[in-house]
Design a protein around this motif. Structure first.
Motif, short mmCIF file in Angstrom:
data_model
loop_
_atom_site.label_atom_id
_atom_site.label_comp_id
_atom_site.label_asym_id
_atom_site.label_seq_id
_atom_site.Cartn_x
_atom_site.Cartn_y
_atom_site.Cartn_z
N MET A 1 -104.47 -54.38 -13.49
CA MET A 1 -103.27 -55.22 -13.41
C MET A 1 -103.56 -56.57 -14.06
O MET A 1 -104.53 -57.24 -13.72
CB MET A 1 -102.87 -55.44 -11.94
N ASN A 2 -102.69 -56.95 -15.03
CA ASN A 2 -102.94 -58.20 -15.73
C ASN A 2 -102.48 -59.40 -14.89
O ASN A 2 -101.85 -59.25 -13.84
CB ASN A 2 -102.28 -58.21 -17.12
N LEU A 3 -102.79 -60.59 -15.39
CA LEU A 3 -102.51 -61.83 -14.66
C LEU A 3 -101.01 -62.02 -14.42
O LEU A 3 -100.59 -62.46 -13.34
CB LEU A 3 -103.08 -63.02 -15.43
N TYR A 4 -100.19 -61.69 -15.41
CA TYR A 4 -98.73 -61.87 -15.29
C TYR A 4 -98.17 -61.03 -14.14
O TYR A 4 -97.39 -61.52 -13.31
CB TYR A 4 -98.07 -61.47 -16.61
N LYS A 5 -98.59 -59.78 -14.05
CA LYS A 5 -98.10 -58.90 -12.98
C LYS A 5 -98.59 -59.36 -11.62
O LYS A 5 -97.86 -59.31 -10.62
CB LYS A 5 -98.55 -57.46 -13.23
N ARG A 6 -99.84 -59.83 -11.56
CA ARG A 6 -100.36 -60.31 -10.28
C ARG A 6 -99.58 -61.53 -9.79
O ARG A 6 -99.29 -61.67 -8.61
CB ARG A 6 -101.85 -60.65 -10.42
N ARG A 7 -99.25 -62.42 -10.73
CA ARG A 7 -98.45 -63.60 -10.35
C ARG A 7 -97.06 -63.19 -9.87
O ARG A 7 -96.54 -63.75 -8.90
CB ARG A 7 -98.35 -64.55 -11.54
N ASN A 8 -96.46 -62.23 -10.53
CA ASN A 8 -95.15 -61.74 -10.11
C ASN A 8 -95.21 -61.16 -8.70
O ASN A 8 -94.35 -61.44 -7.85
CB ASN A 8 -94.64 -60.68 -11.09
N LEU A 9 -96.21 -60.33 -8.46
CA LEU A 9 -96.33 -59.72 -7.14
C LEU A 9 -96.60 -60.76 -6.06
O LEU A 9 -96.10 -60.67 -4.94
CB LEU A 9 -97.46 -58.68 -7.16
N THR A 10 -97.40 -61.77 -6.40
CA THR A 10 -97.68 -62.84 -5.44
C THR A 10 -96.39 -63.60 -5.10
O THR A 10 -96.12 -63.90 -3.92
CB THR A 10 -98.71 -63.82 -6.02
N GLY A 11 -95.60 -63.88 -6.13
CA GLY A 11 -94.32 -64.57 -5.90
C GLY A 11 -93.39 -63.75 -5.01
O GLY A 11 -92.80 -64.30 -4.06
N TRP A 12 -93.28 -62.46 -5.29
CA TRP A 12 -92.41 -61.60 -4.48
C TRP A 12 -92.94 -61.46 -3.05
O TRP A 12 -92.17 -61.35 -2.10
CB TRP A 12 -92.27 -60.23 -5.11
N ALA A 13 -94.25 -61.49 -2.89
CA ALA A 13 -94.84 -61.41 -1.55
C ALA A 13 -94.43 -62.62 -0.70
O ALA A 13 -94.18 -62.50 0.50
CB ALA A 13 -96.36 -61.31 -1.64
N PHE A 14 -94.37 -63.79 -1.33
CA PHE A 14 -93.94 -65.00 -0.61
C PHE A 14 -92.43 -64.98 -0.35
O PHE A 14 -91.96 -65.47 0.68
CB PHE A 14 -94.31 -66.25 -1.40
N LEU A 15 -91.67 -64.43 -1.29
CA LEU A 15 -90.22 -64.43 -1.16
C LEU A 15 -89.70 -63.36 -0.20
O LEU A 15 -88.66 -63.54 0.42
CB LEU A 15 -89.56 -64.21 -2.53
N LEU A 16 -90.42 -62.26 -0.09
CA LEU A 16 -89.93 -61.11 0.66
C LEU A 16 -89.59 -61.41 2.12
O LEU A 16 -88.50 -61.03 2.59
CB LEU A 16 -90.93 -59.96 0.57
N PRO A 17 -90.46 -62.09 2.88
CA PRO A 17 -90.10 -62.37 4.29
C PRO A 17 -88.80 -63.17 4.42
O PRO A 17 -87.95 -62.83 5.25
CB PRO A 17 -91.29 -63.17 4.81
N ALA A 18 -88.64 -64.21 3.59
CA ALA A 18 -87.42 -65.01 3.66
C ALA A 18 -86.21 -64.19 3.25
O ALA A 18 -85.14 -64.28 3.86
CB ALA A 18 -87.55 -66.23 2.76
N ALA A 19 -86.36 -63.35 2.19
CA ALA A 19 -85.25 -62.52 1.73
C ALA A 19 -84.82 -61.53 2.80
O ALA A 19 -83.62 -61.31 3.04
CB ALA A 19 -85.64 -61.78 0.45
N LEU A 20 -85.80 -60.93 3.49
CA LEU A 20 -85.48 -59.99 4.56
C LEU A 20 -84.78 -60.69 5.72
O LEU A 20 -83.83 -60.14 6.31
CB LEU A 20 -86.76 -59.30 5.05
N MET A 21 -85.22 -61.90 6.06
CA MET A 21 -84.57 -62.65 7.13
C MET A 21 -83.13 -63.00 6.78
O MET A 21 -82.24 -62.92 7.62
CB MET A 21 -85.38 -63.93 7.42
N ILE A 22 -82.91 -63.40 5.52
CA ILE A 22 -81.55 -63.74 5.09
C ILE A 22 -80.65 -62.51 5.17
O ILE A 22 -79.51 -62.58 5.64
CB ILE A 22 -81.57 -64.32 3.66
N CYS A 23 -81.16 -61.37 4.71
CA CYS A 23 -80.37 -60.13 4.77
C CYS A 23 -80.05 -59.75 6.21
O CYS A 23 -78.92 -59.36 6.52
CB CYS A 23 -81.13 -59.00 4.08
N TRP A 24 -81.06 -59.90 7.07
CA TRP A 24 -80.89 -59.50 8.47
C TRP A 24 -79.98 -60.45 9.23
O TRP A 24 -79.10 -60.03 9.99
CB TRP A 24 -82.27 -59.43 9.15
#
Length: 291
Positions: A1-24
């Protein structure tokens, strides 16, 4: 996995809890409310209406809702233009670098919007009471022969609400305009003055066009806020007299918790209000945004 993909996944990992809370906490209740708007009954005896659009069809035959709709647009068409024009004029005046005590004036005008909605409604209710300060002052000056009951006459009660709204929200919008004015290069004004432009021409030809995006923002926010107006109607006049000042959100509250606890019909009202807010915001965006 290259650096760009790792940064994307890291960003989504931080966003996911907040996104799930907003949806819920937001989108799921909205979806449930939409389904509820097609139901009728009370409590645990809710069932789908026959026909399904029963609640929506009932809204526009409801005299109280029509009165509330008219009241909202009455406040919108009178209060919003006055408030925004006044806020723009005050912001232009307080942006003058040569004005003494600018900070004091800015703070004084902004302070009302820091006041609690309930508190300021009760203050205006006391001021405009039959034996309140306004009546006492008008009688002593000689404008009135006897105290006038502002809050028990629908036209004057609406005017009191408009005055209260202007008092509270003008400073709030003024801050947006001040921020926009401070981002305008002073050289633009200097060049216009050299060409012979006066204060009125500077205001209409430079200030207003350059503040167009912020003016559009404040128009949309003020429109949305006025269509969802609740506190002033509830605390200042209790919707009276005879529903003469009631707003759509106040009527929605009454349908839900005061009169019949008809949550299906209340949900339909809420989605009608939301649709009006969305349509007006879209129209304002199309008309005001020239890009």
């Amino acid at each position: 996995m290259n650096l760009y993909k790792r940064r994307n996944l890291t960003g989504w990992a931080f966003l996911l809890p907040a996104a799930l809370m907003i949806c819920w906490m937001s989108f799921w209740p909205m979806a449930q409310s939409f389904m509820l708007s097609f139901q009728t009954g009370t409590g645990a005896r809710m069932r789908y209406a026959e026909p399904l659009n029963l609640n929506y069809g009932r809204i526009f035959n409801d005299r109280v809702f029509i009165q509330a709709l008219q009241n909202n647009f009455y406040y919108l068409l009178i209060q919003v233009p006055i408030m925004l024009i006044l806020a723009l004029i005050l912001a232009t005046m307080l942006n003058n670098k040569n004005l003494k005590f600018r900070g004091l004036f800015r703070t004084a005008i902004f302070l009302p919007c820091a006041t609690s909605l309930v508190s300021y409604s009760m203050i205006f209710r006391t001021l405009f009471a039959f034996n309140g300060f306004i009546n006492t002052a008008l009688v002593r000056v000689g404008i009135l022969d006897a105290p006038y009951n502002f809050l028990t006459n629908a036209p004057s009660a609406r005017i009191v609400i408009i005055i209260a709204l202007i008092w509270r929200w003008t400073g709030y919008n003024m801050v947006f305009y001040l921020a926009g004015l401070q981002n305008i290069d002073g050289n633009v004004y200097e060049a216009a003055k050299i060409d012979g432009a006066g204060p009125v021409r500077l205001f209409t030809r430079i200030t207003v066009p350059l503040l167009r995006p912020i003016i559009l923002l404040t128009v949309i926010m003020s429109t949305n806020g006025t269509l969802q107006l609740f506190d002033e109607s509830f605390n200042l006049t209790s919707g009276g007299p005879a529903n003469g000042t009631i707003t759509m959100s106040h009527y929605l509250y009454n349908v839900s918790f005061v009169h019949s606890a008809n949550f299906g019909y209340a949900s339909a009202i809420s989605f009608v209000i939301m649709s009006m807010v969305a349509v007006l915001a879209l129209i304002q965006m199309k008309v005001g945004d020239k890009r």
